[in-house]
Design a protein around this motif. Structure first.
Motif, PDB file in Angstrom:
ATOM      1  N   ILE A 224      -9.923  11.796 -11.370  1.00 49.95           N
ATOM      2  CA  ILE A 224     -10.610  11.807 -10.071  1.00 49.95           C
ATOM      3  C   ILE A 224     -11.003  10.378  -9.673  1.00 49.95           C
ATOM      4  CG2 ILE A 224     -12.703  12.527  -8.858  1.00 49.95           C
ATOM      5  CD1 ILE A 224     -12.532  15.169 -10.419  1.00 49.95           C
ATOM      6  N   LEU A 225     -11.587   9.643 -10.619  1.00 55.67           N
ATOM      7  CA  LEU A 225     -11.998   8.274 -10.321  1.00 55.67           C
ATOM      8  C   LEU A 225     -10.797   7.386 -10.026  1.00 55.67           C
ATOM      9  CD1 LEU A 225     -14.818   7.777 -12.989  1.00 55.67           C
ATOM     10  CD2 LEU A 225     -15.077   8.152 -10.530  1.00 55.67           C
ATOM     11  N   PHE A 226      -9.712   7.596 -10.747  1.00 52.55           N
ATOM     12  CA  PHE A 226      -8.496   6.828 -10.504  1.00 52.55           C
ATOM     13  C   PHE A 226      -7.977   7.074  -9.095  1.00 52.55           C
ATOM     14  CE2 PHE A 226      -3.793   6.544 -10.766  1.00 52.55           C
ATOM     15  CZ  PHE A 226      -3.698   5.181 -11.046  1.00 52.55           C
ATOM     16  N   GLY A 227      -7.994   8.351  -8.691  1.00 53.25           N
ATOM     17  CA  GLY A 227      -7.552   8.679  -7.333  1.00 53.25           C
ATOM     18  C   GLY A 227      -8.456   8.074  -6.272  1.00 53.25           C
ATOM     19  N   ILE A 228      -9.759   8.115  -6.513  1.00 56.48           N
ATOM     20  CA  ILE A 228     -10.701   7.531  -5.550  1.00 56.48           C
ATOM     21  C   ILE A 228     -10.478   6.024  -5.413  1.00 56.48           C
ATOM     22  CG2 ILE A 228     -13.153   7.020  -5.161  1.00 56.48           C
ATOM     23  CD1 ILE A 228     -13.800   9.744  -6.385  1.00 56.48           C
TER      24      ILE A 228
ATOM     25  N   ALA B 212       0.834  -1.203   0.000  1.00 62.00           N
ATOM     26  CA  ALA B 212       0.000   0.000   0.000  1.00 62.00           C
ATOM     27  C   ALA B 212       0.871   1.257   0.000  1.00 62.00           C
ATOM     28  CB  ALA B 212      -0.923  -0.007   1.215  1.00 62.00           C
ATOM     29  N   ASN B 213       1.927   1.215   0.775  1.00 65.67           N
ATOM     30  CA  ASN B 213       2.840   2.360   0.842  1.00 65.67           C
ATOM     31  C   ASN B 213       3.536   2.577  -0.505  1.00 65.67           C
ATOM     32  OD1 ASN B 213       4.398   4.455   1.897  1.00 65.67           O
ATOM     33  ND2 ASN B 213       5.985   3.073   2.616  1.00 65.67           N
ATOM     34  N   TYR B 214       4.040   1.492  -1.112  1.00 65.95           N
ATOM     35  CA  TYR B 214       4.725   1.603  -2.399  1.00 65.95           C
ATOM     36  C   TYR B 214       3.773   2.081  -3.485  1.00 65.95           C
ATOM     37  CZ  TYR B 214       8.278  -1.283  -0.087  1.00 65.95           C
ATOM     38  OH  TYR B 214       9.210  -1.774   0.777  1.00 65.95           O
ATOM     39  N   LEU B 215       2.577   1.494  -3.509  1.00 64.40           N
ATOM     40  CA  LEU B 215       1.610   1.856  -4.531  1.00 64.40           C
ATOM     41  C   LEU B 215       1.173   3.304  -4.382  1.00 64.40           C
ATOM     42  CD1 LEU B 215      -0.019   0.801  -6.914  1.00 64.40           C
ATOM     43  CD2 LEU B 215      -1.792   0.068  -5.310  1.00 64.40           C
ATOM     44  N   GLY B 216       0.970   3.739  -3.156  1.00 67.83           N
ATOM     45  CA  GLY B 216       0.604   5.131  -2.922  1.00 67.83           C
ATOM     46  C   GLY B 216       1.691   6.088  -3.375  1.00 67.83           C
ATOM     47  N   THR B 217       2.941   5.734  -3.098  1.00 70.74           N
ATOM     48  CA  THR B 217       4.063   6.580  -3.505  1.00 70.74           C
ATOM     49  C   THR B 217       4.189   6.648  -5.030  1.00 70.74           C
ATOM     50  OG1 THR B 217       5.265   5.998  -1.474  1.00 70.74           O
ATOM     51  CG2 THR B 217       6.552   6.924  -3.287  1.00 70.74           C
TER      52      THR B 217
END
Length: 302
Positions: free
Chosen positions: A252-256, A212-217
């Motif tokens: 926006i949808l991608f971020g959500i 989750a951390n890697y993907l978020g970064t």
């Protein structure tokens, strides 16, 4: 019947005193009444009946904690795991192994389920902080040294096979062919398999949290790069690059979706922390037969 099949195998072993502990997850098919009759005729039969279904992982751990012997073997009453393998377990245990694991070399299932299980266990072994055997279940023997350590495990959602693998110092395998279910119908549907798979992941590894951390970064870096490109194009190619509603909506949808994924994974860990801090009892025993009351108190958290 499972009782007679197990007793017949245990009687083949010389110089062994045994007990048979049945755990009943609040079944409604008369199981406790049948077990009561067994216990009245055989003092070596112990019975734990819970007030509700606490799940088979907690049920297995409860049985291990009540075991008094030098070793304990877990086996399901549907006899898909053959009791004839017990002698091999005991032989390897006498040779000095503290855990002997049954490996299913063949099982009566569809090819897709077999493939799914093997892929899952290979993935689990790769990302886990502890070793996992492919095609291994809960059919295994564990030594008293492991049983004693399980008394100190305070985990509201235990993944027992993972715990045992982590505690093992000298583990051995026994390969066997799994039988077709001989009694009753399975009450472990596919959704429960998915739940168990998730439990194994979250209990055995912190990789999903790191992922989750890697993907978020990575997502943040990619979004920053795209914003920079958009700004440059907007400055130098303003006439040909209109402000697009579709692009904005997709971003926006991608971020959500990414946030939802990350919050879901983090939420699983927060939920485990919450349950751990509540320090609830492992199980609540409604009735028991031939079980030491000290063991019952330890199960109920007293």
């Amino acid at each position: 019947m499972a009782y007679h099949a197990i007793v017949n195998e245990l009687k083949k072993e010389t110089h062994i005193d045994y007990e048979i502990i049945f755990t009943d997850n609040a079944s409604s098919d008369g199981t406790f009444e049948r077990l009561s009759r067994l216990a009245s005729h055989d003092s070596q039969v112990r019975v734990l009946s819970f007030v509700r279904n606490f799940g088979f992982q907690r049920s297995i751990l409860a049985g291990y904690r009540c075991a008094k012997g030098d070793a304990a073997i877990q086996i399901d009453c549907d006899l898909e795991d053959p009791p004839s393998v017990i002698s091999e377990f005991i032989k390897l245990w006498r040779e000095g192994h503290d855990v002997v694991v049954g490996i299913r070399s063949h099982r009566v299932e569809s090819r897709y389920m077999i493939l799914f299980r093997r892929l899952y266990y290979k993935l689990l072994d790769r990302i886990s902080d502890m070793p996992h055997k492919v095609d291994a279940g809960d059919f295994r023997l564990i030594d008293r040294s492991i049983l004693d350590q399980l008394h100190h495990i305070n985990d509201f959602q235990p993944y027992v096979r993972g715990l045992v693998s982590e505690l093992a110092r000298n583990q051995a395998d026994v390969h066997y062919q799994r039988n077709k279910r001989q009694f009753g119908n399975s009450k472990f549907p596919f959704r429960q398999l998915i739940k168990l798979a998730a439990e194994g992941m979250y209990a055995s590894s912190t990789t999903p949290l790191r992922l989750a951390n890697y993907l978020g970064t990575m997502t943040a870096l990619l979004a920053s790069f795209l914003m920079l490109v958009y700004i440059i194009f907007r400055i130098f190619l303003s006439k040909t690059i209109p402000a697009g509603f579709t692009t904005t909506t997709i971003l926006i949808l991608f971020g959500i979706s990414i946030n939802a994924l990350l919050l879901g994974i983090i939420g699983e860990y927060i939920g485990r922390i919450y349950n751990q801090l509540r320090n609830r009892p492992l199980v609540i025993v409604a009735k028991s037969l031939n079980i030491d009351h000290k063991n019952i108190s330890s199960l109920n958290g007293k």
